[in-house]
Design a protein around this motif. Structure first.
Motif, PDB file in Angstrom:
ATOM      1  N   MET A   1       0.805  -1.206   0.000  1.00  0.00           N
ATOM      2  CA  MET A   1       0.000   0.000   0.000  1.00  0.00           C
ATOM      3  C   MET A   1       0.843   1.263   0.000  1.00  0.00           C
ATOM      4  O   MET A   1       0.317   2.334  -0.179  1.00  0.00           O
ATOM      5  CB  MET A   1      -0.912   0.021   1.211  1.00  0.00           C
ATOM      6  N   SER A   2       2.110   1.127   0.166  1.00  0.00           N
ATOM      7  CA  SER A   2       2.954   2.310   0.220  1.00  0.00           C
ATOM      8  C   SER A   2       3.734   2.503  -1.073  1.00  0.00           C
ATOM      9  O   SER A   2       4.749   3.168  -1.076  1.00  0.00           O
ATOM     10  CB  SER A   2       3.897   2.218   1.423  1.00  0.00           C
ATOM     11  N   THR A   3       3.278   1.906  -2.182  1.00  0.00           N
ATOM     12  CA  THR A   3       3.968   2.088  -3.447  1.00  0.00           C
ATOM     13  C   THR A   3       3.683   3.481  -3.988  1.00  0.00           C
ATOM     14  O   THR A   3       2.646   4.086  -3.705  1.00  0.00           O
ATOM     15  CB  THR A   3       3.518   1.032  -4.480  1.00  0.00           C
ATOM     16  N   ALA A   4       4.601   3.968  -4.794  1.00  0.00           N
ATOM     17  CA  ALA A   4       4.450   5.300  -5.381  1.00  0.00           C
ATOM     18  C   ALA A   4       3.330   5.270  -6.416  1.00  0.00           C
ATOM     19  O   ALA A   4       3.175   4.279  -7.143  1.00  0.00           O
ATOM     20  CB  ALA A   4       5.755   5.731  -6.037  1.00  0.00           C
ATOM     21  N   PRO A   5       2.550   6.339  -6.503  1.00  0.00           N
ATOM     22  CA  PRO A   5       1.477   6.374  -7.510  1.00  0.00           C
ATOM     23  C   PRO A   5       2.060   6.418  -8.924  1.00  0.00           C
ATOM     24  O   PRO A   5       3.178   6.888  -9.133  1.00  0.00           O
ATOM     25  CB  PRO A   5       0.725   7.661  -7.180  1.00  0.00           C
ATOM     26  N   ARG A   6       1.277   5.925  -9.882  1.00  0.00           N
ATOM     27  CA  ARG A   6       1.710   5.973 -11.287  1.00  0.00           C
ATOM     28  C   ARG A   6       1.877   7.410 -11.750  1.00  0.00           C
ATOM     29  O   ARG A   6       2.753   7.719 -12.536  1.00  0.00           O
ATOM     30  CB  ARG A   6       0.699   5.258 -12.174  1.00  0.00           C
ATOM     31  N   SER A   7       0.992   8.282 -11.270  1.00  0.00           N
ATOM     32  CA  SER A   7       1.102   9.719 -11.553  1.00  0.00           C
ATOM     33  C   SER A   7       0.326  10.451 -10.462  1.00  0.00           C
ATOM     34  O   SER A   7      -0.406   9.833  -9.695  1.00  0.00           O
ATOM     35  CB  SER A   7       0.534  10.060 -12.935  1.00  0.00           C
ATOM     36  N   HIS A   8       0.478  11.744 -10.430  1.00  0.00           N
ATOM     37  CA  HIS A   8      -0.230  12.551  -9.437  1.00  0.00           C
ATOM     38  C   HIS A   8      -1.484  13.214 -10.022  1.00  0.00           C
ATOM     39  O   HIS A   8      -2.000  14.167  -9.458  1.00  0.00           O
ATOM     40  CB  HIS A   8       0.713  13.571  -8.800  1.00  0.00           C
ATOM     41  N   CYS A   9      -1.948  12.680 -11.129  1.00  0.00           N
ATOM     42  CA  CYS A   9      -3.220  13.113 -11.708  1.00  0.00           C
ATOM     43  C   CYS A   9      -4.313  12.776 -10.694  1.00  0.00           C
ATOM     44  O   CYS A   9      -4.330  11.673 -10.138  1.00  0.00           O
ATOM     45  CB  CYS A   9      -3.454  12.371 -13.020  1.00  0.00           C
ATOM     46  N   PRO A  10      -5.248  13.697 -10.412  1.00  0.00           N
ATOM     47  CA  PRO A  10      -6.266  13.408  -9.400  1.00  0.00           C
ATOM     48  C   PRO A  10      -7.133  12.196  -9.728  1.00  0.00           C
ATOM     49  O   PRO A  10      -7.539  11.464  -8.824  1.00  0.00           O
ATOM     50  CB  PRO A  10      -7.092  14.695  -9.321  1.00  0.00           C
ATOM     51  N   ILE A  11      -7.408  11.949 -11.000  1.00  0.00           N
ATOM     52  CA  ILE A  11      -8.206  10.778 -11.353  1.00  0.00           C
ATOM     53  C   ILE A  11      -7.403   9.513 -11.096  1.00  0.00           C
ATOM     54  O   ILE A  11      -7.906   8.544 -10.521  1.00  0.00           O
ATOM     55  CB  ILE A  11      -8.715  10.866 -12.809  1.00  0.00           C
ATOM     56  N   ASN A  12      -6.125   9.504 -11.488  1.00  0.00           N
ATOM     57  CA  ASN A  12      -5.279   8.347 -11.213  1.00  0.00           C
ATOM     58  C   ASN A  12      -5.166   8.091  -9.723  1.00  0.00           C
ATOM     59  O   ASN A  12      -5.302   6.947  -9.275  1.00  0.00           O
ATOM     60  CB  ASN A  12      -3.883   8.527 -11.816  1.00  0.00           C
ATOM     61  N   LEU A  13      -4.917   9.118  -8.938  1.00  0.00           N
ATOM     62  CA  LEU A  13      -4.779   8.935  -7.490  1.00  0.00           C
ATOM     63  C   LEU A  13      -6.046   8.334  -6.892  1.00  0.00           C
ATOM     64  O   LEU A  13      -5.984   7.456  -6.030  1.00  0.00           O
ATOM     65  CB  LEU A  13      -4.433  10.265  -6.816  1.00  0.00           C
ATOM     66  N   SER A  14      -7.201   8.799  -7.359  1.00  0.00           N
ATOM     67  CA  SER A  14      -8.476   8.264  -6.871  1.00  0.00           C
ATOM     68  C   SER A  14      -8.656   6.817  -7.308  1.00  0.00           C
ATOM     69  O   SER A  14      -9.060   5.967  -6.506  1.00  0.00           O
ATOM     70  CB  SER A  14      -9.641   9.109  -7.385  1.00  0.00           C
ATOM     71  N   LEU A  15      -8.336   6.525  -8.567  1.00  0.00           N
ATOM     72  CA  LEU A  15      -8.489   5.157  -9.065  1.00  0.00           C
ATOM     73  C   LEU A  15      -7.553   4.180  -8.376  1.00  0.00           C
ATOM     74  O   LEU A  15      -7.861   2.991  -8.280  1.00  0.00           O
ATOM     75  CB  LEU A  15      -8.291   5.106 -10.571  1.00  0.00           C
ATOM     76  N   GLU A  16      -6.429   4.651  -7.886  1.00  0.00           N
ATOM     77  CA  GLU A  16      -5.534   3.759  -7.164  1.00  0.00           C
ATOM     78  C   GLU A  16      -6.167   3.278  -5.854  1.00  0.00           C
ATOM     79  O   GLU A  16      -5.790   2.247  -5.326  1.00  0.00           O
ATOM     80  CB  GLU A  16      -4.174   4.416  -6.946  1.00  0.00           C
TER      81      GLU A  16
END
Length: 165
Positions: A1-16
């Motif tokens: 759960m502590s992996t880096a997000p693919r991007s900091h796009c708000p939609i991507n962050l939410s989908l993660e």
């Protein structure tokens, strides 16, 4: 759960957080069905497995959407509560439900809350969110005084009493 997000796009962050087939259903059952215990959450219509439910609860706790406390009535049970972050998702859940009802042939009975909340609009969503804050956060409700906004419970009661079209 502590992996880096693919991007900091708000939609991507939410989908993660929400981009699987179970997380929003767990939240749906807490928000709309009032389920607060692990065993209750296992009884969803879609048949979630114990390991998936445990993982989704862990994810929601990790991301601050839920809190977990001991059940004072049963020491081996935990009570899951929504955080303000989760309550802020109510308009999103409403819109997903409305979209599914309109475009995917959703069951009429299972669409009741989506229909009531769509008809009631943002004022009713806020009232419902206040109800959730009172239940899950212990916050005093703002809309319950006469003339201070619609009541979600009353709107559902009226919708179930009236013939639906």
């Amino acid at each position: 759960m502590s992996t880096a997000p693919r991007s900091h796009c708000p939609i991507n962050l939410s989908l993660e957080i929400f981009g699987d087939r179970w997380t929003l259903l767990v939240l749906r059952d807490i928000v709309f069905a009032g389920k607060r215990h692990y065993r209750d959450l296992l009884t969803c219509d879609e048949g979630i497995s114990t390991n998936i439910l445990a993982d989704r609860l862990k994810t929601l706790l990790h991301h601050g959407l839920l809190t977990r406390s001991e059940d004072p009535g049963h020491k081996q049970k935990a009570i899951y509560s929504l955080s303000e972050r989760a309550i802020d998702l109510v308009p999103v859940l409403v819109q997903i439900g409305v979209w599914g009802r309109r475009h995917l042939g959703a069951d009429e009975d299972l669409s009741l809350y989506a229909d009531v909340l769509e008809r009631g609009g943002p004022a009713l969503w806020e009232s419902f969110m206040d109800d959730l804050r009172e239940t899950h956060l212990g916050a005093a409700a703002r809309h319950h005084a006469p003339g201070h906004g619609p009541s979600f419970a009353l709107a559902v009661e009226q919708a179930t009493a009236a013939p639906r079209s």
